[in-house]
Design a protein around this motif. Sequence first.
Motif, mmCIF file in Angstrom:
data_model
loop_
_atom_site.group_PDB
_atom_site.id
_atom_site.type_symbol
_atom_site.label_atom_id
_atom_site.label_comp_id
_atom_site.label_asym_id
_atom_site.label_seq_id
_atom_site.Cartn_x
_atom_site.Cartn_y
_atom_site.Cartn_z
ATOM 1 N N HIS A 230 0.844 -1.189 0.000
ATOM 2 C CA HIS A 230 0.000 0.000 0.000
ATOM 3 C C HIS A 230 0.881 1.240 0.000
ATOM 4 C CE1 HIS A 230 -3.019 2.810 2.210
ATOM 5 N NE2 HIS A 230 -3.149 2.907 0.901
ATOM 6 N N VAL A 231 0.629 2.153 -0.945
ATOM 7 C CA VAL A 231 1.330 3.434 -0.999
ATOM 8 C C VAL A 231 0.416 4.495 -0.402
ATOM 9 C CG1 VAL A 231 2.495 5.131 -2.451
ATOM 10 C CG2 VAL A 231 2.514 2.718 -3.103
ATOM 11 N N HIS A 232 0.749 4.953 0.799
ATOM 12 C CA HIS A 232 -0.082 5.949 1.472
ATOM 13 C C HIS A 232 -0.069 7.263 0.707
ATOM 14 C CE1 HIS A 232 -1.047 3.817 5.219
ATOM 15 N NE2 HIS A 232 0.131 3.239 5.074
ATOM 16 N N GLY A 233 -1.179 7.974 0.754
ATOM 17 C CA GLY A 233 -1.274 9.265 0.095
ATOM 18 C C GLY A 233 -1.679 9.148 -1.366
ATOM 19 N N TYR A 234 -1.277 8.059 -2.018
ATOM 20 C CA TYR A 234 -1.656 7.816 -3.409
ATOM 21 C C TYR A 234 -2.774 6.780 -3.511
ATOM 22 C CZ TYR A 234 2.254 10.548 -5.220
ATOM 23 O OH TYR A 234 3.114 11.569 -5.530
ATOM 24 N N ASP A 235 -3.036 6.114 -2.364
ATOM 25 C CA ASP A 235 -4.084 5.092 -2.308
ATOM 26 C C ASP A 235 -3.920 4.058 -3.414
ATOM 27 O OD1 ASP A 235 -5.312 6.181 -0.065
ATOM 28 O OD2 ASP A 235 -6.463 7.598 -1.279
ATOM 29 N N ARG A 236 -2.693 3.620 -3.611
ATOM 30 C CA ARG A 236 -2.402 2.575 -4.582
ATOM 31 C C ARG A 236 -2.051 1.300 -3.837
ATOM 32 N NH1 ARG A 236 -0.696 4.319 -9.627
ATOM 33 N NH2 ARG A 236 -0.617 2.080 -10.102
ATOM 34 N N LEU A 257 5.663 13.492 1.850
ATOM 35 C CA LEU A 257 6.315 12.260 2.282
ATOM 36 C C LEU A 257 5.270 11.157 2.340
ATOM 37 C CD1 LEU A 257 8.761 10.718 3.521
ATOM 38 C CD2 LEU A 257 7.998 11.550 5.747
ATOM 39 N N PHE A 258 5.508 10.058 1.616
ATOM 40 C CA PHE A 258 4.520 8.989 1.501
ATOM 41 C C PHE A 258 5.174 7.649 1.853
ATOM 42 C CE2 PHE A 258 3.750 12.301 -1.640
ATOM 43 C CZ PHE A 258 2.479 12.737 -1.291
ATOM 44 N N GLU A 259 4.605 6.960 2.834
ATOM 45 C CA GLU A 259 5.131 5.664 3.250
ATOM 46 C C GLU A 259 4.585 4.550 2.367
ATOM 47 O OE1 GLU A 259 4.616 4.791 7.383
ATOM 48 O OE2 GLU A 259 6.452 5.869 7.918
ATOM 49 N N VAL A 260 5.445 3.578 2.113
ATOM 50 C CA VAL A 260 5.058 2.367 1.393
ATOM 51 C C VAL A 260 5.174 1.218 2.383
ATOM 52 C CG1 VAL A 260 5.535 0.862 -0.571
ATOM 53 C CG2 VAL A 260 5.968 3.326 -0.761
ATOM 54 N N GLU A 261 4.063 0.516 2.618
ATOM 55 C CA GLU A 261 4.083 -0.546 3.621
ATOM 56 C C GLU A 261 3.243 -1.731 3.165
ATOM 57 O OE1 GLU A 261 2.370 0.793 7.267
ATOM 58 O OE2 GLU A 261 0.336 0.872 6.466
ATOM 59 N N GLY A 266 2.513 -5.426 8.167
ATOM 60 C CA GLY A 266 2.706 -4.103 8.737
ATOM 61 C C GLY A 266 4.136 -3.595 8.644
ATOM 62 N N LEU A 267 4.853 -3.992 7.585
ATOM 63 C CA LEU A 267 6.242 -3.586 7.418
ATOM 64 C C LEU A 267 6.338 -2.313 6.582
ATOM 65 C CD1 LEU A 267 7.865 -7.057 6.636
ATOM 66 C CD2 LEU A 267 7.936 -5.823 8.827
ATOM 67 N N VAL A 268 7.168 -1.369 7.012
ATOM 68 C CA VAL A 268 7.486 -0.212 6.181
ATOM 69 C C VAL A 268 8.580 -0.614 5.209
ATOM 70 C CG1 VAL A 268 8.379 2.153 6.157
ATOM 71 C CG2 VAL A 268 6.830 1.436 7.988
ATOM 72 N N LEU A 269 8.303 -0.463 3.903
ATOM 73 C CA LEU A 269 9.258 -0.887 2.870
ATOM 74 C C LEU A 269 10.175 0.259 2.438
ATOM 75 C CD1 LEU A 269 6.928 -3.081 0.636
ATOM 76 C CD2 LEU A 269 8.174 -3.696 2.729
#
Length: 275
Positions: A230-236, A257-261, A266-269
């Motif tokens: 899941h790419v936060h902020g882009y909802d992908r 700043l957008f987290e990919v997890e 529940g891992l931050v990639l």
Amino acid sequence: MGSARRAPRRRTLALAGAGLALLVVTGCGGRATTHHKPGTSHQEATTGSGTLLAAKDEAGHRLREVPARGAPAVRVEARPDSEGGWNVHLAVERFRFTPESVGGAAIPGRGHARLLVDGRETTRLYGPWHHVPPGARTVTVRLHADDHTVWAVAGSPVEATARLGTPAPGTSTSGAPTAGTTAPGAPVHGRTVEITISGTSVQPPPSRVELRKGDSVTLRVTSDRDDTLHVHGYDRELPLPAGRPASLTLTADRSGLFEVETHASGLVLTQLVVR
């Protein structure tokens, strides 16, 4: 008479004290020593040079561990040459080539590179360009310190690999950094970030990928179990089938700043920084 006989002793002690003071202040500022390269300061040679690890690379060079924040980074691009072979270009971050200091102390942000063709070390690189003859399948560029140790992050060499194919004239193939050193700074259009998940381990370790608005980035992820990216902020989102690489490409059209997890584990990639 007794005081006259004691006077020489006081003078002797004074001279001895002066000699001691001379020894104390000489140090690095006096006669040149062998603990660092002439032309570099004692502070440069003894601080921030990382931790020397017992681990070695394939050629027997020991790894020198530095924190991911501020570590050197490299990208490699291979362009077909009109007379055959490939012209390999290195793009480095927080690093400069110092051929004049080879053999000296390990100083952060300095050194040279080693070129590996199909996994075998072939030459040193003291600049950003090198020609590789025809027949090679992969090229890897690895960053070394002046003392020939390998700059490393999280126990892995700072390096980048490009796979060589048979592209049409005028095209090129690029290799993304590995060892947790996704290069920030000026991004490359169409860059690919490769990530591998094994249990709770993410390789390369999570770091930041800096992009300019309008750039595209491909996240290529291989997980050892079924999950969802899941790419936060882009909802992908992207399904991650166990043991098979999956890719998601997006255009960085939002600043921030957008987290990919991953959802299940529940891992931050990684983190995408769009400016």
